[in-house]
Design an enzyme around this catalytic site. Structure first.
Site, PDB file in Angstrom:
ATOM      1  N   GLU A 296       0.738  -0.857  -0.052  1.00 54.61           N
ATOM      2  CA  GLU A 296       0.685  -0.232  -0.084  1.00 54.61           C
ATOM      3  C   GLU A 296       0.311   1.443  -0.212  1.00 54.61           C
ATOM      4  O   GLU A 296       1.005   1.807   0.946  1.00 54.61           O
ATOM      5  CB  GLU A 296      -0.904  -0.463   0.870  1.00 54.61           C
ATOM      6  CG  GLU A 296      -2.056  -0.853   1.148  1.00 54.61           C
ATOM      7  CD  GLU A 296      -2.393  -1.637   2.035  1.00 54.61           C
ATOM      8  OE1 GLU A 296      -3.387  -0.493   3.559  1.00 54.61           O
ATOM      9  OE2 GLU A 296      -4.080  -1.809   1.943  1.00 54.61           O
ATOM     10  N   ASP A 375      -7.998  -8.787   3.795  1.00 55.30           N
ATOM     11  CA  ASP A 375      -8.376  -8.336   4.701  1.00 55.30           C
ATOM     12  C   ASP A 375      -9.220  -8.364   5.465  1.00 55.30           C
ATOM     13  O   ASP A 375     -10.169  -7.101   5.740  1.00 55.30           O
ATOM     14  CB  ASP A 375      -7.887  -6.704   4.390  1.00 55.30           C
ATOM     15  CG  ASP A 375      -7.750  -5.799   4.223  1.00 55.30           C
ATOM     16  OD1 ASP A 375      -7.442  -5.884   6.162  1.00 55.30           O
ATOM     17  OD2 ASP A 375      -7.646  -4.303   4.350  1.00 55.30           O
ATOM     18  N   GLU A 403     -12.619  -2.939  12.442  1.00 54.13           N
ATOM     19  CA  GLU A 403     -12.575  -2.337  11.003  1.00 54.13           C
ATOM     20  C   GLU A 403     -13.711  -2.653  10.181  1.00 54.13           C
ATOM     21  O   GLU A 403     -14.598  -1.918   9.884  1.00 54.13           O
ATOM     22  CB  GLU A 403     -11.249  -1.826  10.332  1.00 54.13           C
ATOM     23  CG  GLU A 403     -11.327  -1.498   8.667  1.00 54.13           C
ATOM     24  CD  GLU A 403      -9.834  -1.774   8.056  1.00 54.13           C
ATOM     25  OE1 GLU A 403      -9.331  -2.640   8.798  1.00 54.13           O
ATOM     26  OE2 GLU A 403      -9.931  -1.509   6.946  1.00 54.13           O
TER      27      GLU A 403
END
Ligand code: GCW
Length: 689
Positions: A296, A375, A403
């Protein structure tokens, strides 16, 4: 209950006979003499606090023996009093115990007895003391204790994604407890209380800054911040917790010292050696570096045409003289994918990048692998990288912070998910090659291994935003200590410690927690599909939010069907990364478990699941059901009013009401989307917009 104290409530004992018995045992405690280590000081403090609050009496600490009839003895097996209490045979046996293991035993004597807590290190003694306090908090009798505990995972770690401006990446519980305004906090009491909570569930390592290391944080490894980092390390040290720092791979350049960060450049190698030396001068027991590289847009060895091995080994060499380790994350994939490209499969990336490097990493490198190949979605299969690198240390990365699982606004208890992952049989070395045996190091005899979790903690008074999310932190610690504990046992412990002994409270909250992940799955992510969330912050439904983006996270829904074909036969070939028979199980539509169906296969909406329902009807049913289930949670919770403090009751109720609002949004967005795509009506004729 006072939500700040989490599971260390130490509520006054109301049961008279138990209270008298506990008072007898704990009035006098023998501790090793001499200058107390910081850990022994923590033991003393915790006993004072716990006994003082629960039994409303001071503790009389003595060195060595005491004429008292009843005595609690804390010491190493080679101490004369411990030997005398346990007898030479048992003591001999205890010499085999590992460093962090402890034994608690009650020995009856004429007119009284001894409770002995023993282990080879002060850390082990601290764990034993927390265990005893836990038993007392749960009203367990102390007369016949015979406990031996050894943590299964060597590294039991938290990763904080905290930034020095005080923000927390993916944090849902306020700001950082470590940093404010670009500096390290002066609120040491808060950190001490945090360390107590962590030590009480056996956490022994912590990385205190975000794996995305920005400008200011890059300087954490320099003398500008090391004195302050050392203060934090000191607090954690006194609770047996080692600290780690996340580092920026480009530090030599970004700190202005060199014009390259090439891991094979001798000046760069020397630079890291010097940094390591600096760090160990301030923090002699520093754990090491946690590294997100070439992921990323973070810098890494790829910039210089070097490999992960080159990068990780360079850092490992620098840390080696001091006993430090490198935790190198495997979250590496192409985050600039074109959605039109149907061949590239993000799920394959970690395996493709790292598996060929097996055997090339130094001994003090560990690869940290997220539980799933994508993820931290609501449901993902286990990453096929686990077990696929026999000669490379591996550890697990779970996400405690929610998340993708409701951001601590929704109730989503993750212990059942983690249990499934740890119990999964990879067949890497034949049947029984479970993930838990890989990450605890036993299957392949790894030198280093364990489990890390991304922390869910912040400066909110109750630490975790949603008070019931404290159970995720507790459960993470307990499961990491012993992955064989059942979800039910961990859950019950947490409730009893946090809310007290009322059976109705225990039963109700246990039911709420244990059902919450599947409820969340029902109204969000059908059949293993992920990512139907709003881009960026990841909260709330947005079916096509990521569908045409560059992140490689697609569901490919069209008017005929949905799902990602990851088979070898017609798809991306991802299933080939699993060992047999998992490979075949996922490859075949007949044997692929329903909950992963759309992760592995693209099917028509009319495809029949093992349950007999069609895919489309399953989507409708689970989304309607999810709303009803959340209503059920609210009904359950309401029956507990008056059972504990109103503030906690009201707080959880208001989160549940918010969840109910959002779950309706989820239901209607998802159902409407799929109705419009498929044109197939709900068999039960419920309202779809
Ligand atoms: O889940 C994603 C998160 C990022 C995170 C990244 C990672 C720290 O959305 O916020 O960055 O994973 O694990 O590196």
């Amino acid at each position: 209950m006072n939500h700040y104290h989490c599971w260390l409530q130490y509520r006054p004992m109301t049961n008279q006979s138990l209270r008298q018995s506990y008072q007898q045992w704990l009035r006098c405690v023998s501790l090793p003499g001499g200058h107390p280590s910081p850990l022994l000081q923590s033991i003393r403090d915790e006993l004072n606090r716990g006994i003082g609050a629960m039994l409303q009496m001071p503790v009389d600490f003595v060195e060595g023996s005491s004429p008292q009839n009843y005595l609690t003895v804390i010491g190493k097996p080679n101490q004369p009093l411990v030997r005398e209490c346990l007898g030479p045979k048992l003591v001999e046996d205890l010499y085999q115990m590992k460093d962090e293991a402890y034994c608690i035993r009650t020995v009856a004597q004429a007119e009284g007895g001894r409770i002995v807590i023993t282990g080879h290190t002060d850390r082990a003694l601290l764990y034993g003391v927390f265990h005893l306090l836990r038993l007392m908090q749960m009203n367990e009798p102390l007369e016949q204790l015979d406990i031996r505990e050894t943590p299964r995972n060597p590294l039991r770690m938290l990763n904080h994604w905290d930034n020095m401006d005080g923000s927390v990446e993916r944090g849902y519980a306020g700001s950082s407890i470590f940093y404010e305004h670009g500096r390290i906090t002066t609120n040491e009491q808060r950190i001490r209380d945090y360390a107590r909570l962590l030590a009480s569930v056996g956490i022994n390592s912590i990385a205190i800054n975000n794996v995305n290391v920005h400008e200011t944080e890059t300087k954490l490894i320099t003398p500008a911040f090391l004195p302050d980092v050392a203060k934090i390390a000191g607090i954690f040290r006194s609770y047996g917790i080692q600290i780690f720092l996340s580092i920026n791979f480009a530090s030599p350049v970004e700190l202005g010292d060199l014009d390259t960060a090439d891991p094979l450049d001798s000046a760069v190698r020397q630079w890291w050696k010097e940094r390591a030396k600096d760090i160990y001068q301030y923090i002699p027991d520093f754990g090491g570096f946690l590294v997100k590289a070439d992921s990323e847009h973070r810098p890494g060895p790829f910039t210089y045409n070097r490999t992960h091995v080159d990068g990780a080994n360079m850092l490992a060499e620098a840390l080696h003289p001091f006993g430090g380790i490198v935790i190198w994350r495997c979250f590496v994939y192409n985050c600039m994918q074109d959605w039109r490209d149907r061949q590239t499969d993000r799920a394959k990336a970690a395996y493709d990048h790292f598996q060929p490097l097996d055997g090339k990493f130094l001994d003090n490198v560990i690869l940290q692998i997220k539980n799933g190949p994508m993820d931290f979605q609501v449901r993902e299969p286990v990453s096929p990288l686990f077990g696929a690198m026999e000669q490379t240390n591996q550890m697990m990365e779970f996400q405690i912070t929610q998340e993708y699982t409701g951001q601590q606004r929704h109730l989503c208890y993750l212990v059942p998910q983690w249990k499934e992952v740890l119990d999964f049989d990879t067949y890497a070395k034949g049947e029984g090659s479970t993930v838990k045996r890989i990450v605890d190091g036993s299957l392949y005899g790894f030198k280093h291994s364990g489990i890390a979790g991304v922390a869910n903690v912040g400066s909110d008074e109750n630490w975790t935003g949603h008070t019931l999310a404290q159970a995720n932190l507790y459960g993470f610690g307990r499961l990491t200590w012993n992955p064989d504990l059942s979800a039910e046992q961990i859950t019950e412990e947490w409730i009893r410690l946090t809310f007290g002994p009322d059976p109705q409270v225990i039963e109700t909250i246990a039911h709420m927690l244990l059902s919450s992940w599947r409820i969340y799955e029902n109204y969000t992510a059908p059949l293993g599909v992920g990512w139907m969330v709003n881009p960026g912050h990841h909260y709330g439904p947005n079916v096509d939010g990521y569908e045409y983006s560059r992140w490689g996270t697609y569901h490919y829904a069209d008017c005929f069907g949905i799902g990602v074909d990851r088979t070898m036969k017609t798809g991306t070939g991802y299933t080939a990364q699993y060992f047999s028979p998992n490979r075949e199980m996922y490859e075949s539509l007949d044997t692929c478990p329903d909950e992963y169906l759309l992760f592995f296969h693209h099917v028509p909406y009319t495809h029949r699941l093992k349950s007999g329902e069609t895919v489309i009807q399953h989507i409708y049913n689970t989304h309607f059901e999810g709303v009803e289930q959340v209503k059920g949670l609210i009904e359950k919770w309401k029956r507990l009013e008056g059972k504990f403090n109103q503030q906690t009751f009201d707080h959880v109720l208001s989160r549940l009401m918010e969840q109910l609002e959002h779950v309706k949004e989820w239901r209607d967005v998802i159902n409407t989307y799929f109705y419009r795509k498929s044109g197939i009506p709900d068999e039960k004729n419920r309202t779809i917009y």
